[in-house]
Structures are given as structure tokens and as C-alpha cells.
Design a protein around this motif. Structure first.
Motif, PDB file in Angstrom:
ATOM      1  N   GLY A  53       0.571  -1.093  -0.234  1.00 60.99           N
ATOM      2  CA  GLY A  53       0.128   0.023  -0.640  1.00 60.99           C
ATOM      3  C   GLY A  53       0.958   1.197   0.108  1.00 60.99           C
ATOM      4  O   GLY A  53       1.729   1.117   0.879  1.00 60.99           O
ATOM      5  N   ALA A  54       0.217   2.438  -0.855  1.00 58.98           N
ATOM      6  CA  ALA A  54       1.104   3.342  -0.615  1.00 58.98           C
ATOM      7  C   ALA A  54       1.252   4.435   0.273  1.00 58.98           C
ATOM      8  O   ALA A  54       2.084   4.714   1.121  1.00 58.98           O
ATOM      9  CB  ALA A  54       0.277   4.595  -1.949  1.00 58.98           C
ATOM     10  N   GLU A  55      -0.050   3.858   1.520  1.00 56.20           N
ATOM     11  CA  GLU A  55      -0.290   4.838   3.162  1.00 56.20           C
ATOM     12  C   GLU A  55       0.768   3.661   4.342  1.00 56.20           C
ATOM     13  O   GLU A  55      -0.014   4.221   5.057  1.00 56.20           O
ATOM     14  CB  GLU A  55      -1.423   5.103   2.731  1.00 56.20           C
ATOM     15  N   ARG A  56       0.676   3.213   3.389  1.00 52.75           N
ATOM     16  CA  ARG A  56       1.789   1.882   4.430  1.00 52.75           C
ATOM     17  C   ARG A  56       2.127   3.098   5.955  1.00 52.75           C
ATOM     18  O   ARG A  56       2.409   2.237   6.910  1.00 52.75           O
ATOM     19  CB  ARG A  56       2.527   0.739   3.908  1.00 52.75           C
ATOM     20  N   ASP A  57       3.265   3.461   5.470  1.00 49.08           N
ATOM     21  CA  ASP A  57       4.106   4.405   6.525  1.00 49.08           C
ATOM     22  C   ASP A  57       3.200   5.782   7.093  1.00 49.08           C
ATOM     23  O   ASP A  57       4.167   5.420   8.088  1.00 49.08           O
ATOM     24  CB  ASP A  57       4.952   4.833   6.063  1.00 49.08           C
ATOM     25  N   LEU A  58       2.077   6.251   6.376  1.00 54.42           N
ATOM     26  CA  LEU A  58       1.183   6.893   7.910  1.00 54.42           C
ATOM     27  C   LEU A  58       0.014   6.056   8.757  1.00 54.42           C
ATOM     28  O   LEU A  58       0.436   6.973   9.662  1.00 54.42           O
ATOM     29  CB  LEU A  58      -0.375   7.592   6.481  1.00 54.42           C
ATOM     30  N   PHE A  59      -0.056   5.113   8.651  1.00 53.18           N
ATOM     31  CA  PHE A  59      -0.772   3.978   9.283  1.00 53.18           C
ATOM     32  C   PHE A  59      -0.290   3.021  10.134  1.00 53.18           C
ATOM     33  O   PHE A  59      -0.786   2.321  11.477  1.00 53.18           O
ATOM     34  CB  PHE A  59      -2.033   3.640   8.465  1.00 53.18           C
ATOM     35  N   GLY A  60       0.738   2.989   9.497  1.00 50.93           N
ATOM     36  CA  GLY A  60       1.702   1.666  10.850  1.00 50.93           C
ATOM     37  C   GLY A  60       1.618   0.209  10.337  1.00 50.93           C
ATOM     38  O   GLY A  60       0.312   0.205   9.510  1.00 50.93           O
ATOM     39  N   ALA A  61       1.361  -0.765  11.562  1.00 51.66           N
ATOM     40  CA  ALA A  61       1.334  -1.703  10.363  1.00 51.66           C
ATOM     41  C   ALA A  61      -0.309  -2.086  11.152  1.00 51.66           C
ATOM     42  O   ALA A  61      -0.645  -1.598  12.147  1.00 51.66           O
ATOM     43  CB  ALA A  61       1.748  -2.919  11.430  1.00 51.66           C
ATOM     44  N   LEU A  62      -1.157  -2.745   9.985  1.00 54.99           N
ATOM     45  CA  LEU A  62      -2.362  -2.339   9.933  1.00 54.99           C
ATOM     46  C   LEU A  62      -3.427  -3.971  10.643  1.00 54.99           C
ATOM     47  O   LEU A  62      -2.124  -5.051   9.802  1.00 54.99           O
ATOM     48  CB  LEU A  62      -3.257  -2.322   7.878  1.00 54.99           C
ATOM     49  N   GLU A  63      -3.756  -3.740  10.880  1.00 52.75           N
ATOM     50  CA  GLU A  63      -4.915  -5.171  11.385  1.00 52.75           C
ATOM     51  C   GLU A  63      -5.588  -5.656  11.027  1.00 52.75           C
ATOM     52  O   GLU A  63      -6.504  -4.151  10.702  1.00 52.75           O
ATOM     53  CB  GLU A  63      -4.816  -5.434  12.743  1.00 52.75           C
ATOM     54  N   PRO A  64      -6.246  -6.776  11.075  1.00 49.12           N
ATOM     55  CA  PRO A  64      -7.509  -7.256  10.023  1.00 49.12           C
ATOM     56  C   PRO A  64      -8.631  -6.407  10.936  1.00 49.12           C
ATOM     57  O   PRO A  64      -8.028  -5.949  12.271  1.00 49.12           O
ATOM     58  CB  PRO A  64      -8.278  -8.219  10.473  1.00 49.12           C
ATOM     59  N   VAL A  65      -9.759  -6.194  10.239  1.00 56.00           N
ATOM     60  CA  VAL A  65     -10.744  -5.952  11.634  1.00 56.00           C
ATOM     61  C   VAL A  65     -11.385  -6.707  12.060  1.00 56.00           C
ATOM     62  O   VAL A  65     -11.360  -8.106  12.044  1.00 56.00           O
ATOM     63  CB  VAL A  65     -12.504  -5.087   9.985  1.00 56.00           C
ATOM     64  N   ASP A  66     -12.006  -6.598  13.278  1.00 54.31           N
ATOM     65  CA  ASP A  66     -12.710  -7.624  13.997  1.00 54.31           C
ATOM     66  C   ASP A  66     -14.342  -7.486  13.232  1.00 54.31           C
ATOM     67  O   ASP A  66     -14.426  -7.356  12.573  1.00 54.31           O
ATOM     68  CB  ASP A  66     -13.292  -6.522  15.038  1.00 54.31           C
TER      69      ASP A  66
END
Length: 184
Positions: A53-66
Motif C-alpha cells: 500500500g502507498a500509505e503504509r508508512d502513515l498508518f503503521g502495521a494494519l490489523e484485520p477488522v474485528d
């Protein structure tokens, strides 16, 4: 058929657009594929976004949705697509913006305690798109119909991904041209 979240699947240039593009062939009801209809594929999206993802540095390591928040992510995805697609086509309406803002608000209320959750990060990405200084950089790919941000210097990017959609269009054009020309 196996499916993986490859770099091409993240050619939107913003997390919110990549999530909106998780529906393939959106305008064709017979061939439409919703990649989030399968819970495992939806969960794997976070890992793909972390890698590509292009914004991976903005949000940190993404986690799946509950699991309880999954319908909210789908609602947010659809509101993102409706609003930004209408904007690109010059058919933006205040009601579409209100629906998007409502979906963003609901998502942040539910998942705001988990800022790394995919739905929360997607809502934040959508807010950033709403406040972008150059709305003309948002485009629709003429080949696959996906939304993408044109980040080229001269705003001339035509396809979401040159390696996939651009090559398909050029190959098709070449084939038609050679087929129409009489052979010596």
C-alpha cells in the motif's frame, strides 16, 4: 482458484481507494467479484496493504477488522466508491458526501480505539482524500474502472497500473490495428 493481494491490487495510491477497488468489475453484475465477501481474503488485505500500500508508512502495521466491524467496513467501502467516483465524473452530490462522512464517523466511533485496524485506517485515509489540495488528481482507470490517484508530475497518468491495465490497452490497440491493416 487462489487469490493473493499483489502490488497491482494496491495501485489506487491511497488506502481508501485500494479498499474501494476490492470490488472487481463493479459495474458488471454478472462478473462482479467482491474480494471482501470472503472473511479470510478480507483479513489478508491488511497484510497486503502493509507490504504494497502507498500509505503504509502513515498508518503503521494494519490489523484485520474485528468480525463485528466487517459490515461497517463494507459500508464505508461503498460510500468511498460512490462519493469519489461521482466526484471524478462531475456528478458529486452533497448527499453522497453526507453518506461518506456518516460512514467515516460510524467507523471511527466503533474502531477508534484500534487505530491500526483496517477500517479505522481506511476512514482516516478517506478523510485525507476529502481534504486533498488537488482533486483533479483523482481518476478512474479506463481499463478496469478502478479509482486511483495520479501522482505523476505532469498529471498525465492514464491507468491505475501501467504494467497491467496500460499494457492490456496498448496490446489490444496493437492487435486491432494489425488486424485491420491488409497484409502484403
Amino acid at each position: 482458484m487462489t487469490f493473493s493481494w499483489t502490488p497491482h491490487r494496491f495501485s489506487g495510491g491511497a488506502l481508501a481507494l485500494d479498499v474501494a477497488n476490492s470490488v472487481v468489475l463493479r459495474a458488471d453484475p454478472q462478473r462482479r467479484i467482491d474480494r471482501f465477501s470472503d472473511a479470510a481474503t478480507m483479513d489478508a488485505f491488511s497484510s497486503g496493504a502493509n507490504r504494497h500500500g502507498a500509505e503504509r508508512d502513515l498508518f503503521g502495521a494494519l490489523e484485520p477488522v474485528d468480525e463485528p466491524a466487517r459490515p461497517g467496513l463494507v459500508r464505508l467501502r461503498e460510500a468511498i466508491d460512490r462519493h469519489f467516483r461521482a466526484e471524478v465524473l462531475g456528478r458529486g452530490k452533497p448527499a453522497l458526501l453526507a453518506d461518506l462522512l456518516d460512514a467515516i464517523s460510524a467507523t471511527l466511533r466503533i474502531s477508534g480505539e484500534r487505530p491500526q485496524a483496517l477500517d479505522c485506517a481506511t476512514a482516516r485515509s478517506a478523510l485525507m482524500l476529502l481534504s486533498r489540495p488537488e482533486p483533479e488528481r483523482l481518476k478512474i482507470c479506463p481499463n478496469c474502472n478502478w479509482l486511483f490517484l495520479d501522482r505523476s508530475r505532469n498529471r498525465s497518468r492514464a491507468w491505475c497500473d501501467m504494467a497491467v491495465c496500460g499494457n492490456r490497452v496498448k496490446a489490444s490497440r496493437h492487435y486491432r490495428r494489425n488486424r485491420e491493416e491488409p497484409q502484403p
